[in-house]
Write an enzyme that holds these catalytic residues in place. Structure first.
Site, PDB file in Angstrom:
ATOM      1  N   GLY A  69       0.811  -1.217   0.000  1.00  0.00           N
ATOM      2  CA  GLY A  69       0.000   0.000   0.000  1.00  0.00           C
ATOM      3  C   GLY A  69       0.846   1.270   0.000  1.00  0.00           C
ATOM      4  N   CYS A 323       2.123   2.120  12.874  1.00  0.00           N
ATOM      5  CA  CYS A 323       3.264   2.897  12.390  1.00  0.00           C
ATOM      6  C   CYS A 323       3.658   3.985  13.383  1.00  0.00           C
ATOM      7  CB  CYS A 323       2.939   3.545  11.055  1.00  0.00           C
ATOM      8  SG  CYS A 323       1.979   2.492   9.994  1.00  0.00           S
TER       9      CYS A 323
END
Ligand SMILES: *Cc1c(COP(=O)(O)O)cnc(C)c1O
Length: 390
Positions: A69, A323
Site C-alpha cells: 500500500g 506505524c
C-alpha cells in the site's frame, strides 16, 4: 492469544497459503519465459489480475502490482505530481491520511508543490463541500482515503469523486483498509487511482496494487523490463500475486458474511465498553464505520501502559496506528478529530476479524475494565479529578 489488531495486519488465510505454495516449487518459472513453468506462472499472474480487476469493475490492464500500500500511495502522488505539473502544482488531501500519503505530500511540498490538508469533523469525516471549496485552477489531484485505519470512519468517496470529475481534477483514494471489507466500484465512485494491500485482507505481506485508470499520464515507478506494462519493471512476485488473487476471491465470497458477523461483534464491544467503563469516548463515526473497527479514548490513562498490560493477558491491540507506536507523538488522526494530547495518548484501537468470538470479547472487556481501573488508581490526574468533584 486474542488477536484484535486486524487493521495492522491479518493472518494469511490457509487457502491463500495453499494457493501460493506451488509457485515456490513446481511453478517457479519466470513469467517472462516461454517454456512450461514460465507460462504457468504467467497464467497465474494474469488470473490474479483478472480477479482483482473484476472486484473493482475495472480492466485487468489497469491493475499494477506493487510491493504494498505504501508503494502504491507514493507512486500515485509523486507520478501525478510529475505528470501534471504543467497544469498546476496544487494537491488536496486530508489531515487524517495514512503517513504513506502525508509524508509523500511533505516530500512534494519541498519540491514546490502546494498541499491543502483538509480538516475533518469530530467523527473524522471529510466534507465534500470543503473539498470543492479548496479546488483552484491549479489543482491537479485530490487524495482522500476510503476509510481511516485508526478510527474506521468511511469517507464520502462517491461525492468527492463526482466533485473531482466535475472540476476535471484527478482523484486518488487510499483504499487499503476498505478494500476487501466494503464493495467498491471504481467507475461508479469516480475513482481514477486506488491503492490496496494484500496483507490487510488475509493475503501475504509485501504485495499491493495501484489501479490507474486508462489514459492517465503517470510516469513509470521502476524502469527496466516490460513487466506491469513497463510501468513497474522487475520480475513479478508470483507467489505473492497468486496469494493476493486468492485473498481477493475469498474476501469477495465472504464479504457479506464477514460484515454481518464483525459489525455485530463490533457493536457488542462498543456497547459494553461504553456502559461499563466510565470516562471513555468512542472515536470515529457511529454509523459510517468499518465493520471491524473499535476505537476508544479513556481519560486519565496512557494507551501504551494499557497495551502492555493487555499483552500480558495475551490480548493484541493497538494504540493509534502500528506505524506510530514507538514514537511519542500522539496520533495525528485523533488530534484532527479534536482530542487533546492527553486524550489521544489514552486511546485503544481494537480491530476484529470474523474469527473472533463473543466469549473472547467478554474476556477483553473484563481485562480493559480492570486495567483501566488499576491505571487510574495510579494516576495523579485522576486523583485531582476526584478531589475536584467532591
Ligand atoms: C496499512 C496501510 C497502508 C500501508 O500499506 P502497506 O502494504 O503496509 O505498505 C496504507 N494506508 C492505509 C490506510 C493502511 O491501513
Amino acid at each position: 492469544m486474542i488477536y484484535l489488531d486486524n487493521a495492522a495486519t491479518t493472518r494469511t488465510a490457509p487457502e491463500v497459503v495453499e494457493a501460493m505454495l506451488p509457485y515456490f516449487s513446481d511453478c517457479f518459472g519466470n513469467p517472462s519465459s516461454i517454456y512450461g513453468p514460465g507460462s504457468k506462472a504467467k497464467k497465474a499472474v494474469n488470473e490474479a489480475r483478472h480477479t482483482i480487476a473484476e472486484s473493482l469493475g475495472v480492466k485487468p490492464e489497469e491493475i499494477y502490482f506493487t510491493a504494498g500500500g505504501s508503494e502504491a500511495d507514493n507512486w500515485a502522488l509523486k507520478a501525478t505530481a510529475e505528470g501534471y505539473e504543467h497544469k498546476g502544482k496544487h494537491i488536496i488531501t486530508s489531515k487524517i491520511e495514512h503517513h504513506a500519503v502525508l509524508h509523500t505530500c511533505k516530500y512534494l511540498e519541498k519540491r514546490g508543490f502546494e498541499i491543502t490538508y483538509l480538516d475533518v469533523d469530530t467523527e473524522g469525516k471529510v466534507s465534500p463541500k470543503a473539498v470543492e471549496d479548496a479546488i483552484r485552477p491549479d489543482t491537479i489531484l485530490i487524495s482522500i482515503m476510503f476509510a481511516n485505519n485508526e478510527i474506521g470512519t468511511i469517507e464520502p468517496i462517491g461525492e468527492i469523486g463526482a466533485i473531482a470529475k466535475k472540476h476535471g481534477v484527478l482523484f486518488h483514494t487510499d483504499a487499503v483498509q476498505a478494500y476487501g471489507q466494503l464493495p467498491i466500484s471504481a467507475e461508479a465512485l469516480g475513482i481514477d487511482m486506488l491503492s490496496a494491500s494484500a496483507h490487510k485482507l488475509n493475503g501475504p505481506k509485501g504485495i499491493g496494487f495501484l489501479y490507474i485508470r486508462n489514459g492517465l499520464k503517470l510516469r513509470s515507478l521502476i524502469h527496466g523490463g516490460a513487466q506491469e506494462r513497463s510501468r513497474r519493471a522487475g520480475t513479478e512476485n508470483v507467489p505473492a500475486i497468486v496469494g493476493f488473487g486468492a485473498a481477493v476471491e475469498r474476501a469477495q465470497r465472504l464479504m457479506e458474511e464477514k460484515q454481518t458477523k464483525e459489525s455485530m461483534l463490533r457493536d457488542y464491544l462498543i456497547e459494553r465498553i461504553e456502559t461499563e467503563v466510565p470516562y471513555c469516548r468512542l472515536n470515529g463515526h457511529r454509523k459510517d464505520r468499518l465493520p471491524n473497527n473499535v476505537n476508544f479514548s479513556f481519560s486519565f490513562i496512557e494507551g501504551e501502559s494499557l497495551l502492555i498490560m493487555l499483552d500480558m493477558k495475551g490480548i493484541c491491540a493497538s494504540s493509534g496506528s502500528a506505524c506510530t507506536s514507538g514514537s511519542l507523538d500522539p496520533s495525528h488522526v485523533l488530534l484532527a478529530i479534536g482530542l487533546k494530547h492527553e486524550e489521544a495518548h489514552g486511546s485503544l484501537r481494537l480491530t476484529l476479524s470474523e474469527e473472533n468470538t463473543k466469549e473472547e470479547l467478554d474476556v477483553v472487556v473484563e481485562a480493559v475494565k480492570s486495567i483501566v481501573e488499576r491505571l487510574r488508581e495510579m494516576s495523579p490526574l485522576y486523583e485531582d479529578f476526584l478531589q475536584q468533584g467532591q
